[in-house]
Scaffold this active site. Structure first.
Site, PDB file in Angstrom:
ATOM      1  N   CYS A  30      32.732  19.974  42.371  1.00 53.34           N
ATOM      2  CA  CYS A  30      32.382  21.243  43.248  1.00 53.34           C
ATOM      3  C   CYS A  30      30.870  21.270  43.456  1.00 53.34           C
ATOM      4  O   CYS A  30      30.217  21.825  44.271  1.00 53.34           O
ATOM      5  CB  CYS A  30      32.536  22.604  42.674  1.00 53.34           C
ATOM      6  SG  CYS A  30      34.436  22.724  42.379  1.00 53.34           S
TER       7      CYS A  30
ATOM      8  N   HIS B  88      28.372  28.135  45.408  1.00 57.15           N
ATOM      9  CA  HIS B  88      29.830  27.522  45.335  1.00 57.15           C
ATOM     10  C   HIS B  88      30.732  28.837  45.356  1.00 57.15           C
ATOM     11  O   HIS B  88      30.711  29.722  44.541  1.00 57.15           O
ATOM     12  CB  HIS B  88      29.879  26.687  44.185  1.00 57.15           C
ATOM     13  CG  HIS B  88      31.526  26.163  44.026  1.00 57.15           C
ATOM     14  ND1 HIS B  88      32.104  25.764  45.162  1.00 57.15           N
ATOM     15  CD2 HIS B  88      32.102  26.034  42.711  1.00 57.15           C
ATOM     16  CE1 HIS B  88      33.472  25.223  44.395  1.00 57.15           C
ATOM     17  NE2 HIS B  88      33.363  25.431  43.148  1.00 57.15           N
TER      18      HIS B  88
ATOM     19  N   ASN C 175      38.982  27.940  46.887  1.00 51.59           N
ATOM     20  CA  ASN C 175      37.979  27.031  46.495  1.00 51.59           C
ATOM     21  C   ASN C 175      38.213  25.820  47.119  1.00 51.59           C
ATOM     22  O   ASN C 175      39.437  25.325  46.475  1.00 51.59           O
ATOM     23  CB  ASN C 175      38.046  27.214  44.822  1.00 51.59           C
ATOM     24  CG  ASN C 175      37.058  26.104  44.363  1.00 51.59           C
ATOM     25  OD1 ASN C 175      36.309  25.434  44.872  1.00 51.59           O
ATOM     26  ND2 ASN C 175      37.043  26.287  42.859  1.00 51.59           N
TER      27      ASN C 175
HETATM   28  O1  UT7 Z   1      34.923  25.069  40.735  1.00 56.53           O
HETATM   29  C1  UT7 Z   1      35.334  25.722  39.688  1.00 56.53           C
HETATM   30  C2  UT7 Z   1      36.715  25.999  39.702  1.00 56.53           C
HETATM   31  N1  UT7 Z   1      37.128  26.848  38.486  1.00 56.53           N
HETATM   32  C3  UT7 Z   1      37.061  28.230  38.410  1.00 56.53           C
HETATM   33  O2  UT7 Z   1      36.270  28.777  38.957  1.00 56.53           O
HETATM   34  C4  UT7 Z   1      37.929  28.778  37.060  1.00 56.53           C
HETATM   35  C5  UT7 Z   1      37.008  30.170  36.669  1.00 56.53           C
HETATM   36  N2  UT7 Z   1      37.892  30.998  36.097  1.00 56.53           N
HETATM   37  C6  UT7 Z   1      38.756  32.043  36.557  1.00 56.53           C
HETATM   38  O3  UT7 Z   1      38.605  32.040  37.755  1.00 56.53           O
HETATM   39  C7  UT7 Z   1      39.735  32.849  35.655  1.00 56.53           C
HETATM   40  O4  UT7 Z   1      39.836  32.316  34.493  1.00 56.53           O
HETATM   41  C8  UT7 Z   1      41.138  32.896  36.419  1.00 56.53           C
HETATM   42  C9  UT7 Z   1      41.122  33.813  37.626  1.00 56.53           C
HETATM   43  C10 UT7 Z   1      41.791  31.364  36.626  1.00 56.53           C
HETATM   44  C11 UT7 Z   1      42.013  33.382  35.402  1.00 56.53           C
HETATM   45  O5  UT7 Z   1      41.648  34.782  35.000  1.00 56.53           O
HETATM   46  P1  UT7 Z   1      41.386  35.264  33.782  1.00 56.53           P
HETATM   47  O6  UT7 Z   1      41.094  36.642  33.593  1.00 56.53           O
HETATM   48  O7  UT7 Z   1      40.642  34.257  32.899  1.00 56.53           O
HETATM   49  O8  UT7 Z   1      43.049  35.306  33.116  1.00 56.53           O
HETATM   50  P2  UT7 Z   1      43.515  34.781  31.701  1.00 56.53           P
HETATM   51  O9  UT7 Z   1      44.301  33.346  31.848  1.00 56.53           O
HETATM   52  O10 UT7 Z   1      42.801  35.080  30.672  1.00 56.53           O
HETATM   53  O11 UT7 Z   1      44.824  35.860  31.793  1.00 56.53           O
HETATM   54  C12 UT7 Z   1      44.594  37.306  31.772  1.00 56.53           C
HETATM   55  C13 UT7 Z   1      45.986  38.110  31.910  1.00 56.53           C
HETATM   56  C14 UT7 Z   1      47.024  37.520  31.114  1.00 56.53           C
HETATM   57  O12 UT7 Z   1      47.961  38.686  30.587  1.00 56.53           O
HETATM   58  P3  UT7 Z   1      47.993  39.362  29.371  1.00 56.53           P
HETATM   59  O13 UT7 Z   1      48.049  38.506  28.258  1.00 56.53           O
HETATM   60  O14 UT7 Z   1      46.493  40.165  29.293  1.00 56.53           O
HETATM   61  O15 UT7 Z   1      48.800  40.545  29.514  1.00 56.53           O
HETATM   62  C15 UT7 Z   1      47.833  36.444  31.739  1.00 56.53           C
HETATM   63  O16 UT7 Z   1      49.206  36.368  31.654  1.00 56.53           O
HETATM   64  O17 UT7 Z   1      46.369  37.663  33.039  1.00 56.53           O
HETATM   65  C16 UT7 Z   1      47.439  37.263  33.243  1.00 56.53           C
HETATM   66  N3  UT7 Z   1      47.607  35.942  34.239  1.00 56.53           N
HETATM   67  C17 UT7 Z   1      47.996  36.335  35.692  1.00 56.53           C
HETATM   68  N4  UT7 Z   1      48.649  37.475  36.139  1.00 56.53           N
HETATM   69  C18 UT7 Z   1      49.079  37.456  37.250  1.00 56.53           C
HETATM   70  C19 UT7 Z   1      46.753  34.932  34.441  1.00 56.53           C
HETATM   71  N5  UT7 Z   1      47.011  34.321  35.453  1.00 56.53           N
HETATM   72  C20 UT7 Z   1      47.653  35.056  36.383  1.00 56.53           C
HETATM   73  C21 UT7 Z   1      47.823  35.223  37.624  1.00 56.53           C
HETATM   74  N6  UT7 Z   1      48.542  36.239  38.208  1.00 56.53           N
HETATM   75  N7  UT7 Z   1      47.761  34.079  38.478  1.00 56.53           N
END
Ligand code: UT7
Length: 315
Positions: free
Chosen positions: A114, A239, A269
């Site tokens: 990126c 970005h 993205n």
């Molecule tokens: O160019 C670089 C590209 N990459 C990035 O920019 C990635 C940067 N990271 C992120 O954007 C975030 O980490 C994500 C948006 C991908 C994920 O968000 P998060 O806050 O880190 O989610 P998590 O994996 O820690 O999960 C938190 C909660 C969990 O539920 P509980 O255990 O708190 O009940 C997950 O099961 O959110 C849940 N969850 C979702 N719920 C609905 C995780 N993904 C999803 C989803 N939809 N897609």
């Protein structure tokens, strides 16, 4: 061609491209356990575009940039293509794009994920200082080919698109690349990668953490190199990965969101394409005037990061 002269630096034409097909958050609700609200709140994304190809998206964006600059294929001395989703392992994608455009010049890919398009700015400046007159710098991606839209981590983020600029010498003394910073830390290869023939795998939380740190460091390095402060900069073009990453870094750096170009909501993205896509939108909205300072900030897999500060004298 003259060599080693102070060249000036001007983005004389900018173009972009997005495939017609749109994949909304509501569509994704049918693919995985998620909701439109969750995705929007956690990322700032409502939809992304899918379909087309890296070559096609790059070609359209480049043609638009050349038209905006009022130049033809014979005026381009080099094509630089930033992409994370090349058509082949070998050869690079740039020669095929050059062929589509009718260019007769060198053409190569930049693989810095990126950060690739921002890496291309000081690279282009170096070639201008070596005597080239005009360089096409494009970021283009068909990330749908390496994204699993059933995966809750990556499927909500990535989409396709292209953005390009014609970069040329600027003898007027207005347009200039005032500062830049490039970085990479291969300790973090494992937090965002795709193996040959496979889809993207990501440790989202760690990418988020590292991205915020990298942005702060690279912005500060470029401010230091150029002797500039945040307040002097008219527009920041970061970005577009997750709006919360930008907000977190901006809070630490004291940058207001009002001075930020964002297209993430409608594009997701698009890796190497996000920054020229956001720039093009800002130009359409007349947010940049000649003489303004504009900073570009990239970060992504590798980890890689890059920033560049330009005094604008553009299209
Ligand atoms: O160019 C670089 C590209 N990459 C990035 O920019 C990635 C940067 N990271 C992120 O954007 C975030 O980490 C994500 C948006 C991908 C994920 O968000 P998060 O806050 O880190 O989610 P998590 O994996 O820690 O999960 C938190 C909660 C969990 O539920 P509980 O255990 O708190 O009940 C997950 O099961 O959110 C849940 N969850 C979702 N719920 C609905 C995780 N993904 C999803 C989803 N939809 N897609």
């Amino acid at each position: 061609m003259t060599t080693h002269q102070p060249a000036g630096f001007k983005l004389s034409g900018v173009g972009s491209s997005l495939p017609d097909k749109v994949l909304t958050n509501v569509d994704l609700e049918g693919y995985m356990d998620t909701t439109d609200e969750w995705i929007y709140e956690r990322t700032g994304i409502r939809q992304r575009h899918i379909g087309s190809s890296t070559t096609e998206l790059a070609t359209i964006a480049c043609q638009e940039a050349m038209d905006a600059a009022g130049v033809g294929p014979e005026d381009i001395d080099l094509l630089l293509l930033a992409t994370t989703s090349p058509e082949h392992i070998c050869p690079g994608t740039a020669p095929g794009v050059a062929n589509e455009l009718g260019l007769d010049c060198g053409a190569l890919d930049i693989q810095a994920a990126c950060s690739g398009w921002v890496y291309g700015l000081p690279i282009a400046n170096g070639f201008l200082m070596q005597g080239m007159n005009r360089i096409l710098l494009v970021g283009a991606e068909a990330l749908d080919k390496i994204t699993d839209y059933h995966d809750r981590g990556t499927g909500i983020l990535f989409g396709n698109g292209g953005g390009a600029a014609v970069i040329e010498r600027d003898p007027s003394g207005v347009g200039e690349l005032l500062g830049w910073d490039l970085g990479a830390d291969g300790k973090f290869v494992h937090i965002l990668y795709a193996e040959h023939g496979d889809v993207l795998k990501m440790d989202g939380k760690e990418v988020f953490r590292q991205a915020v740190t990298a942005i702060q460091r690279t912005v500060q390095n470029t401010l230091d190199m150029s002797g500039t402060t945040v307040d002097e900069i008219a527009l920041f073009v970061p970005h577009q990965a997750n709006i919360r990453i930008v907000e977190s870094a901006w809070k630490k750096l004291g940058i207001p969101m009002e001075k930020t170009a964002m297209v993430l909501e409608n594009t997701g993205n698009t890796s190497g394409a996000t920054i020229p896509l956001a720039l093009h939108e800002a130009l359409r909205e007349d947010r940049v005037q000649n003489g303004d300072l504009v900073m570009f900030i990239g970060f992504g897999a590798g980890m890689t990061w890059a920033s560049a500060l330009v005094r604008w004298n553009g299209s």
